[in-house]
Scaffold this motif. Sequence first.
Motif, PDB file in Angstrom:
ATOM      1  N   SER A   1       0.807  -1.210   0.000  1.00  0.00           N
ATOM      2  CA  SER A   1       0.000   0.000   0.000  1.00  0.00           C
ATOM      3  C   SER A   1       0.848   1.270   0.000  1.00  0.00           C
ATOM      4  N   ASP A   2       0.362   2.278  -0.710  1.00  0.00           N
ATOM      5  CA  ASP A   2       1.002   3.589  -0.670  1.00  0.00           C
ATOM      6  C   ASP A   2       0.468   4.440   0.479  1.00  0.00           C
ATOM      7  N   SER A   3      -0.808   4.297   0.785  1.00  0.00           N
ATOM      8  CA  SER A   3      -1.433   5.144   1.802  1.00  0.00           C
ATOM      9  C   SER A   3      -1.295   4.586   3.216  1.00  0.00           C
ATOM     10  N   ASP A   4      -1.299   3.281   3.349  1.00  0.00           N
ATOM     11  CA  ASP A   4      -1.200   2.645   4.664  1.00  0.00           C
ATOM     12  C   ASP A   4       0.174   1.990   4.764  1.00  0.00           C
ATOM     13  N   TYR A   5       1.134   2.715   5.323  1.00  0.00           N
ATOM     14  CA  TYR A   5       2.516   2.268   5.250  1.00  0.00           C
ATOM     15  C   TYR A   5       3.112   1.980   6.619  1.00  0.00           C
ATOM     16  N   ILE A   6       4.270   1.342   6.606  1.00  0.00           N
ATOM     17  CA  ILE A   6       5.075   1.124   7.810  1.00  0.00           C
ATOM     18  C   ILE A   6       6.496   1.586   7.522  1.00  0.00           C
ATOM     19  N   ASN A   7       7.160   2.093   8.541  1.00  0.00           N
ATOM     20  CA  ASN A   7       8.575   2.442   8.430  1.00  0.00           C
ATOM     21  C   ASN A   7       9.421   1.311   9.000  1.00  0.00           C
ATOM     22  N   LEU A   8      10.470   0.956   8.290  1.00  0.00           N
ATOM     23  CA  LEU A   8      11.383  -0.089   8.717  1.00  0.00           C
ATOM     24  C   LEU A   8      12.620   0.590   9.298  1.00  0.00           C
ATOM     25  N   PRO A   9      12.789   0.594  10.611  1.00  0.00           N
ATOM     26  CA  PRO A   9      13.874   1.367  11.233  1.00  0.00           C
ATOM     27  C   PRO A   9      15.259   0.829  10.889  1.00  0.00           C
TER      28      PRO A   9
ATOM     29  N   LEU B   1      22.823   6.803   5.120  1.00  0.00           N
ATOM     30  CA  LEU B   1      22.041   8.000   4.865  1.00  0.00           C
ATOM     31  C   LEU B   1      20.634   7.929   5.441  1.00  0.00           C
ATOM     32  N   LEU B   2      20.034   6.769   5.418  1.00  0.00           N
ATOM     33  CA  LEU B   2      18.638   6.638   5.824  1.00  0.00           C
ATOM     34  C   LEU B   2      18.512   6.307   7.310  1.00  0.00           C
ATOM     35  N   LYS B   3      17.444   6.809   7.916  1.00  0.00           N
ATOM     36  CA  LYS B   3      17.075   6.443   9.282  1.00  0.00           C
ATOM     37  C   LYS B   3      16.039   5.322   9.262  1.00  0.00           C
ATOM     38  N   TYR B   4      15.340   5.195   8.149  1.00  0.00           N
ATOM     39  CA  TYR B   4      14.331   4.156   7.989  1.00  0.00           C
ATOM     40  C   TYR B   4      14.031   3.983   6.506  1.00  0.00           C
ATOM     41  N   ALA B   5      13.496   2.822   6.176  1.00  0.00           N
ATOM     42  CA  ALA B   5      12.940   2.581   4.845  1.00  0.00           C
ATOM     43  C   ALA B   5      11.426   2.507   5.000  1.00  0.00           C
TER      44      ALA B   5
ATOM     45  N   ASP C   1      27.041   7.392  -5.912  1.00  0.00           N
ATOM     46  CA  ASP C   1      27.460   6.992  -4.572  1.00  0.00           C
ATOM     47  C   ASP C   1      26.325   7.123  -3.560  1.00  0.00           C
ATOM     48  N   VAL C   2      25.471   8.130  -3.752  1.00  0.00           N
ATOM     49  CA  VAL C   2      24.308   8.290  -2.877  1.00  0.00           C
ATOM     50  C   VAL C   2      23.319   7.152  -3.105  1.00  0.00           C
ATOM     51  N   LEU C   3      23.099   6.811  -4.368  1.00  0.00           N
ATOM     52  CA  LEU C   3      22.162   5.740  -4.695  1.00  0.00           C
ATOM     53  C   LEU C   3      22.640   4.405  -4.122  1.00  0.00           C
ATOM     54  N   GLU C   4      23.940   4.128  -4.248  1.00  0.00           N
ATOM     55  CA  GLU C   4      24.484   2.877  -3.715  1.00  0.00           C
ATOM     56  C   GLU C   4      24.265   2.776  -2.205  1.00  0.00           C
ATOM     57  N   LYS C   5      24.512   3.859  -1.504  1.00  0.00           N
ATOM     58  CA  LYS C   5      24.354   3.857  -0.050  1.00  0.00           C
ATOM     59  C   LYS C   5      22.889   3.764   0.353  1.00  0.00           C
ATOM     60  N   SER C   6      22.022   4.439  -0.382  1.00  0.00           N
ATOM     61  CA  SER C   6      20.592   4.405  -0.071  1.00  0.00           C
ATOM     62  C   SER C   6      20.006   3.020  -0.307  1.00  0.00           C
ATOM     63  N   PHE C   7      20.389   2.393  -1.422  1.00  0.00           N
ATOM     64  CA  PHE C   7      19.920   1.034  -1.699  1.00  0.00           C
ATOM     65  C   PHE C   7      20.355   0.082  -0.584  1.00  0.00           C
ATOM     66  N   ALA C   8      21.633   0.194  -0.186  1.00  0.00           N
ATOM     67  CA  ALA C   8      22.152  -0.674   0.872  1.00  0.00           C
ATOM     68  C   ALA C   8      21.425  -0.421   2.190  1.00  0.00           C
ATOM     69  N   ASP C   9      21.189   0.838   2.525  1.00  0.00           N
ATOM     70  CA  ASP C   9      20.471   1.182   3.753  1.00  0.00           C
ATOM     71  C   ASP C   9      19.078   0.568   3.767  1.00  0.00           C
ATOM     72  N   ALA C  10      18.343   0.752   2.670  1.00  0.00           N
ATOM     73  CA  ALA C  10      16.975   0.246   2.610  1.00  0.00           C
ATOM     74  C   ALA C  10      16.939  -1.278   2.662  1.00  0.00           C
ATOM     75  N   ALA C  11      17.900  -1.925   1.997  1.00  0.00           N
ATOM     76  CA  ALA C  11      17.965  -3.389   2.034  1.00  0.00           C
ATOM     77  C   ALA C  11      18.261  -3.873   3.452  1.00  0.00           C
ATOM     78  N   LYS C  12      19.179  -3.196   4.149  1.00  0.00           N
ATOM     79  CA  LYS C  12      19.508  -3.591   5.525  1.00  0.00           C
ATOM     80  C   LYS C  12      18.297  -3.412   6.441  1.00  0.00           C
ATOM     81  N   ALA C  13      17.515  -2.375   6.226  1.00  0.00           N
ATOM     82  CA  ALA C  13      16.301  -2.167   7.023  1.00  0.00           C
ATOM     83  C   ALA C  13      15.324  -3.316   6.832  1.00  0.00           C
ATOM     84  N   ALA C  14      15.185  -3.790   5.592  1.00  0.00           N
ATOM     85  CA  ALA C  14      14.287  -4.914   5.311  1.00  0.00           C
ATOM     86  C   ALA C  14      14.804  -6.196   5.949  1.00  0.00           C
ATOM     87  N   LEU C  15      16.120  -6.404   5.915  1.00  0.00           N
ATOM     88  CA  LEU C  15      16.720  -7.590   6.519  1.00  0.00           C
ATOM     89  C   LEU C  15      16.554  -7.576   8.036  1.00  0.00           C
TER      90      LEU C  15
END
Length: 312
Positions: free
Chosen positions: A127-135, A141-145, A207-221
């Motif tokens: 869902s786009d409207s009903d979301y959860i943040n993955l800390p 760079l990211l605090k959450y995905a 370099d920003v994209l690489e770090k952001s992708f890694a951050d978001a993947a780690k949040a999911a893991l």
Amino acid sequence: MKKLLSTLLALLFAAGIFAQNQNDGQKNGSQNQSIVYFTRDVSSAGLMKVYRALKQKIEGNVGIKVSFGGPDEEVLQPDLLRDLVRTTGGTMFDGNGLSGNRRTSEMNLSYARRHGFMEIGKCVMVSDSDYINLPLTGGNLLKYARTGKEFAGFDTLISVFRVRLHMLPAFDGNIKNISLCLANRSGKCIIHSGGTDESHYHSTPADVLEKSFADAAKAALDYKKNWAFINVLDDIEPNDSCRGAKNLGKIGIIASNDIVALEQCTLDFVIEKTDVDNATKSEWKAAHCTGMVEQLEKLGGGTRNYRLVELK
């Protein structure tokens, strides 16, 4: 004749990877190595062969993260998932795009139907409207995905992706599948902006994209612990401007419990062992933000040190 040559190339190519990693394993020892299972059989049975080798414990609701694709897009063949969906009872799911033909769940599900995924099993969009943040703690760079609430309802996760190196700017593999492709629309804005904007798309440096992708993947893991990862390396025709890029034919299917090991093995198949010079390989890596693999390793998402095990 062209098809035969492509098949022979793929077989020789895979054999070279296998032999090299056997040597690396003997040289470096097995300490801190992750196992990546490999089969040359690109079929539903072949996919199940490498998946069963992972011995993933099926608990609760099973989510199978795939990409349903868009118009005229090279996507995973749904038939490859037939046995996996039947065996696990899994639900296939994906996230919406920011614009164009994949910006709504209705549009995306229409492609899931058109491409044949709905013939295999149940398909949903996060869902786009009903979301959860993955800390995320200690990210670049990211605090959450961010993704849709549906993700929270899965207890067992299987990520399956058809690798497309010379198709899109970012390395199209499993890290992308559980980061940008898992994100809902605002989650995609967070990733593309390096965590600074939840509402608008940003064209970000590599370099920003690489770090952001890694951050978001780690949040999911971190949010869900029970994962299995599968990459399908089959017949993809390059359509970018990378010099020396070519169709490598049907290489096979690889799987691991370690996403970093899986992605490094993928890069070894599609870049390191290709018949081009080192300068060209470096150009390919830079063009497709492959540094996300090393970035995720630095965050503790896995190891690039792996042992390849071929299943006959």
